[in-house]
Each structure stands twice: as C-alpha cells, then as structure tokens.
Design a protein around this motif. Structure first.
Motif, PDB file in Angstrom:
ATOM      1  N   GLU A  96      21.274 -42.286  22.289  1.00  0.00           N
ATOM      2  CA  GLU A  96      21.514 -41.820  23.649  1.00  0.00           C
ATOM      3  C   GLU A  96      20.271 -41.113  24.157  1.00  0.00           C
ATOM      4  O   GLU A  96      19.719 -40.242  23.501  1.00  0.00           O
ATOM      5  CB  GLU A  96      22.700 -40.865  23.676  1.00  0.00           C
ATOM      6  CG  GLU A  96      24.003 -41.506  23.280  1.00  0.00           C
ATOM      7  CD  GLU A  96      25.139 -40.501  23.310  1.00  0.00           C
ATOM      8  OE1 GLU A  96      24.980 -39.429  23.923  1.00  0.00           O
ATOM      9  OE2 GLU A  96      26.173 -40.799  22.706  1.00  0.00           O
ATOM     10  N   VAL A  97      19.862 -41.495  25.339  1.00  0.00           N
ATOM     11  CA  VAL A  97      18.687 -40.888  25.945  1.00  0.00           C
ATOM     12  C   VAL A  97      19.158 -39.718  26.802  1.00  0.00           C
ATOM     13  O   VAL A  97      19.944 -39.890  27.730  1.00  0.00           O
ATOM     14  CB  VAL A  97      17.918 -41.908  26.812  1.00  0.00           C
ATOM     15  CG1 VAL A  97      16.715 -41.254  27.457  1.00  0.00           C
ATOM     16  CG2 VAL A  97      17.508 -43.099  25.965  1.00  0.00           C
ATOM     17  N   LYS A  98      18.717 -38.550  26.434  1.00  0.00           N
ATOM     18  CA  LYS A  98      19.079 -37.354  27.184  1.00  0.00           C
ATOM     19  C   LYS A  98      17.851 -36.850  27.925  1.00  0.00           C
ATOM     20  O   LYS A  98      16.758 -36.795  27.366  1.00  0.00           O
ATOM     21  CB  LYS A  98      19.592 -36.266  26.241  1.00  0.00           C
ATOM     22  CG  LYS A  98      20.868 -36.624  25.535  1.00  0.00           C
ATOM     23  CD  LYS A  98      21.322 -35.481  24.656  1.00  0.00           C
ATOM     24  CE  LYS A  98      22.592 -35.848  23.915  1.00  0.00           C
ATOM     25  NZ  LYS A  98      23.023 -34.771  23.011  1.00  0.00           N
ATOM     26  N   GLU A  99      18.083 -36.491  29.140  1.00  0.00           N
ATOM     27  CA  GLU A  99      16.970 -35.968  29.933  1.00  0.00           C
ATOM     28  C   GLU A  99      16.778 -34.497  29.616  1.00  0.00           C
ATOM     29  O   GLU A  99      17.735 -33.758  29.419  1.00  0.00           O
ATOM     30  CB  GLU A  99      17.263 -36.153  31.412  1.00  0.00           C
ATOM     31  CG  GLU A  99      17.262 -37.605  31.840  1.00  0.00           C
ATOM     32  CD  GLU A  99      17.421 -37.747  33.341  1.00  0.00           C
ATOM     33  OE1 GLU A  99      17.128 -36.769  34.054  1.00  0.00           O
ATOM     34  OE2 GLU A  99      17.819 -38.818  33.774  1.00  0.00           O
ATOM     35  N   ASP A 100      15.535 -34.088  29.556  1.00  0.00           N
ATOM     36  CA  ASP A 100      15.204 -32.708  29.281  1.00  0.00           C
ATOM     37  C   ASP A 100      15.201 -31.947  30.605  1.00  0.00           C
ATOM     38  O   ASP A 100      14.400 -32.254  31.505  1.00  0.00           O
ATOM     39  CB  ASP A 100      13.836 -32.632  28.615  1.00  0.00           C
ATOM     40  CG  ASP A 100      13.481 -31.235  28.168  1.00  0.00           C
ATOM     41  OD1 ASP A 100      14.382 -30.374  28.157  1.00  0.00           O
ATOM     42  OD2 ASP A 100      12.306 -31.008  27.820  1.00  0.00           O
TER      43      ASP A 100
END
Length: 149
Positions: A96-100
């Motif tokens: 899962e790509v999580k935005e910082d």
C-alpha cells in the motif's frame, strides 16, 4: 606413624559388631541386584526401527511405479515453466502506498527554507492536540527556529 594415628587404629580395632547384625546385613546385601541394562534393548529397538523405515523407503512401490511430479520426463528431469511455478505460489499482496503528510515540509527543509517549519513548530507549541512533527523535523526546528510570541 604419629601418636594420634596409632591411637585411632587401636580404638577402631576394638569395635566389633554382633554376629546377628553381620549376618542380617549380608542377607540384605544379597537381596540387592544390579539394574538390568535397558539401554542396550532400547538401542537395538531403535536401530531395528530405523532399518525397517529405510528399507520401506527404498522398496516402496511408489519408487518404481513412476510416481512423478507434473511434466516430468523419462530422464527424471523437471521441465516446469515459470508460469506453472507461479500458479503454485499464492500471489503477493501489493504494498500500500501511503502519502507522507510531512513531505512538503521535508522538501522545504532540505531546500533550507525554514519559514514553514518554524510556523508549524510554533503552532504545535501552542496547541498540543495537533499531530506532532516527526523527530527529524522537530530537531531541525529546535535548532533553527526561535520561540516568538
């Protein structure tokens, strides 16, 4: 021989036990028997079980009736395609790509623009309920920013 050793030997030789006690101890001692060596029996049993197991593995009909994995040739070489191997394995979950949420602030700090960092840090000093700055941003703010009213 010293004097005390000589006295000890004389006193020890004076001790005698009654004949009935000696015969009672002798009869009791004859009743004792050494323990049977069960280790040899266990060792022989385990060796025979191991031999039977090895024999069954070598003589088992599956060894001679052609029990093979899929797509195995007569030369006992496995010819599987990568697609067949991939079907045997469960698919890997995609990460899962999580935005910082702090990425813009980090990029400004790396560009040595500390205005937004100091502003965020001052707001967090006044309000405890907001999300806390990450450690590296807090250290940079403590190093670069002043606390102003």
């Amino acid at each position: 021989m010293s004097n005390w050793e000589h006295q000890y030997r004389e006193e020890a030789s004076a001790f005698t036990s009654p004949q009935q006690l000696d015969s009672g101890i002798l009869l009791q001692a004859k009743g004792y028997q050494p323990k049977k060596d069960i280790g040899r029996i266990l060792s022989g049993a385990s060796l025979s079980c191991a031999l039977v197991t090895a024999f069954l593995m070598l003589v088992h009909p599956a060894q001679h009736l052609g029990a093979r994995t899929p797509a195995m040739t007569q030369n006992h070489e496995i010819q599987l395609t990568t697609q067949e191997i991939a079907q045997w394995q469960p698919p890997r979950p995609e990460p899962e790509v999580k935005e910082d949420p702090w990425q813009t602030l980090r990029s400004q700090v790396s560009a040595e623009n500390y205005v937004a960092l100091c502003q965020e840090w001052r707001q967090q000093q006044n309000n405890i309920a907001e999300p806390v700055l990450p450690r590296e941003l807090r250290k940079a703010a403590q190093k670069r920013c002043r606390i102003l009213p």
